[in-house]
Design a protein around this motif. Sequence first.
Motif, PDB file in Angstrom:
ATOM      1  N   ILE A  18     -47.849-126.362  43.503  1.00 63.61           N
ATOM      2  CA  ILE A  18     -46.711-126.374  42.573  1.00 63.61           C
ATOM      3  C   ILE A  18     -46.123-127.773  42.432  1.00 63.61           C
ATOM      4  O   ILE A  18     -45.029-127.949  41.893  1.00 63.61           O
ATOM      5  CB  ILE A  18     -45.610-125.391  43.018  1.00 63.61           C
ATOM      6  N   HIS A  20     -46.328-130.299  40.527  1.00 61.30           N
ATOM      7  CA  HIS A  20     -45.875-130.873  39.254  1.00 61.30           C
ATOM      8  C   HIS A  20     -44.918-129.963  38.492  1.00 61.30           C
ATOM      9  O   HIS A  20     -44.560-130.249  37.345  1.00 61.30           O
ATOM     10  CB  HIS A  20     -47.085-131.227  38.386  1.00 61.30           C
ATOM     11  N   ARG A  21     -44.493-128.847  39.127  1.00 61.61           N
ATOM     12  CA  ARG A  21     -43.543-127.949  38.458  1.00 61.61           C
ATOM     13  C   ARG A  21     -42.285-127.708  39.275  1.00 61.61           C
ATOM     14  O   ARG A  21     -41.294-127.207  38.748  1.00 61.61           O
ATOM     15  CB  ARG A  21     -44.220-126.601  38.181  1.00 61.61           C
ATOM     16  N   SER A  25     -41.001-132.492  41.579  1.00 63.01           N
ATOM     17  CA  SER A  25     -42.069-132.921  40.664  1.00 63.01           C
ATOM     18  C   SER A  25     -42.004-134.405  40.299  1.00 63.01           C
ATOM     19  O   SER A  25     -43.019-134.994  39.946  1.00 63.01           O
ATOM     20  CB  SER A  25     -42.037-132.081  39.380  1.00 63.01           C
ATOM     21  N   SER A  88     -43.085-121.968  42.030  1.00 66.28           N
ATOM     22  CA  SER A  88     -42.284-123.151  41.689  1.00 66.28           C
ATOM     23  C   SER A  88     -40.809-122.830  41.502  1.00 66.28           C
ATOM     24  O   SER A  88     -39.982-123.748  41.429  1.00 66.28           O
ATOM     25  CB  SER A  88     -42.808-123.892  40.449  1.00 66.28           C
ATOM     26  N   ARG A 132     -33.579-132.714  38.276  1.00 67.86           N
ATOM     27  CA  ARG A 132     -34.642-131.711  38.122  1.00 67.86           C
ATOM     28  C   ARG A 132     -34.127-130.331  38.506  1.00 67.86           C
ATOM     29  O   ARG A 132     -34.430-129.333  37.835  1.00 67.86           O
ATOM     30  CB  ARG A 132     -35.834-132.104  38.999  1.00 67.86           C
ATOM     31  N   MET A 136     -33.927-126.989  36.138  1.00 64.61           N
ATOM     32  CA  MET A 136     -34.478-125.700  36.521  1.00 64.61           C
ATOM     33  C   MET A 136     -33.409-124.607  36.470  1.00 64.61           C
ATOM     34  O   MET A 136     -33.678-123.475  36.071  1.00 64.61           O
ATOM     35  CB  MET A 136     -35.089-125.784  37.919  1.00 64.61           C
ATOM     36  N   ARG A 170     -46.917-118.307  33.505  1.00 61.58           N
ATOM     37  CA  ARG A 170     -46.555-118.943  34.764  1.00 61.58           C
ATOM     38  C   ARG A 170     -47.741-119.080  35.699  1.00 61.58           C
ATOM     39  O   ARG A 170     -47.728-119.930  36.589  1.00 61.58           O
ATOM     40  CB  ARG A 170     -45.441-118.145  35.443  1.00 61.58           C
ATOM     41  N   THR A 173     -52.675-122.722  33.778  1.00 62.56           N
ATOM     42  CA  THR A 173     -52.479-124.121  33.475  1.00 62.56           C
ATOM     43  C   THR A 173     -52.128-124.304  32.008  1.00 62.56           C
ATOM     44  O   THR A 173     -52.471-123.485  31.160  1.00 62.56           O
ATOM     45  CB  THR A 173     -53.751-124.939  33.774  1.00 62.56           C
ATOM     46  N   GLU A 174     -51.419-125.392  31.699  1.00 58.82           N
ATOM     47  CA  GLU A 174     -51.040-125.672  30.322  1.00 58.82           C
ATOM     48  C   GLU A 174     -52.260-125.813  29.424  1.00 58.82           C
ATOM     49  O   GLU A 174     -52.250-125.432  28.263  1.00 58.82           O
ATOM     50  CB  GLU A 174     -50.174-126.938  30.266  1.00 58.82           C
TER      51      GLU A 174
END
Length: 248
Positions: A18, A20-21, A25, A88, A132, A136, A170, A173-174
């Motif tokens: 997790i 990068h989320r 991050s 995340s 960050r 969130m 969720r 991957t993007e």
Amino acid sequence: MSVSATDIPNIKCSSCPIRHRAVCSRCEAEELDALEKIKYYKSFEAGQTIVWAGDKMDFVASVVSGVAALTQTMEDGRRQMVGLLLPSDFVGRPNRDEAAYDVTATSDVTLCCFRRKPFHKLLEDTPHVSQRLLEMTLDELDAAREWMLLLGRKTAREKIASFLSILARRGTTENNLAGLDSVEFDLPLTREAMADYLGLTLETVSRQMSALKRDGVITLSGKRHVIVPDMHILLNETGDDADGGMLV
């Protein structure tokens, strides 16, 4: 924290799934080193209570894997699920020492925990970590408002499709989402729990899941494994436009 939680070896931040989320991050190497000094990992089996509402919390945490449910108990003893924590997502508040909700693992869960006071100091010394966490928190507020819309205005089929699309997004991957490839995931809730969470009856949940399967929107393997052959088709069933807003 539940006494039956299991300590597990630390995962290096550089290899964290997790990375990068999560709240960390944007951390640079030196900041990750500071986090390494105050973090520890706990694992919970499905059904275990992570923390009870009103308990003192000497930690905050990020969900590394698995799903946990936020539940509130009313004065007459009835319980209502008010949210889900996915990988995340952040657990607890750095400036609050009591849990606001019961937090229960609905699947096997791994938490990356930070001691609360050192983490609060890190927020003061590292503005972008604080920023960050604010982002969130605002995303969580937006999600809560969207959930109010879902519960109040969407049809049963749209509710089920929306819930499945959230899990698909969720857990993917993007790049996969951008290409709208096939997506697979395991449902973190029983159908009874889904019914409670979505404000539906068990019979309605079962009927709508069967209808989505029959129409080719999803494929079911076993009791909880879901395959989405085409995310476009699933998203079209949610009642939302391409940007995630409600269709009118």
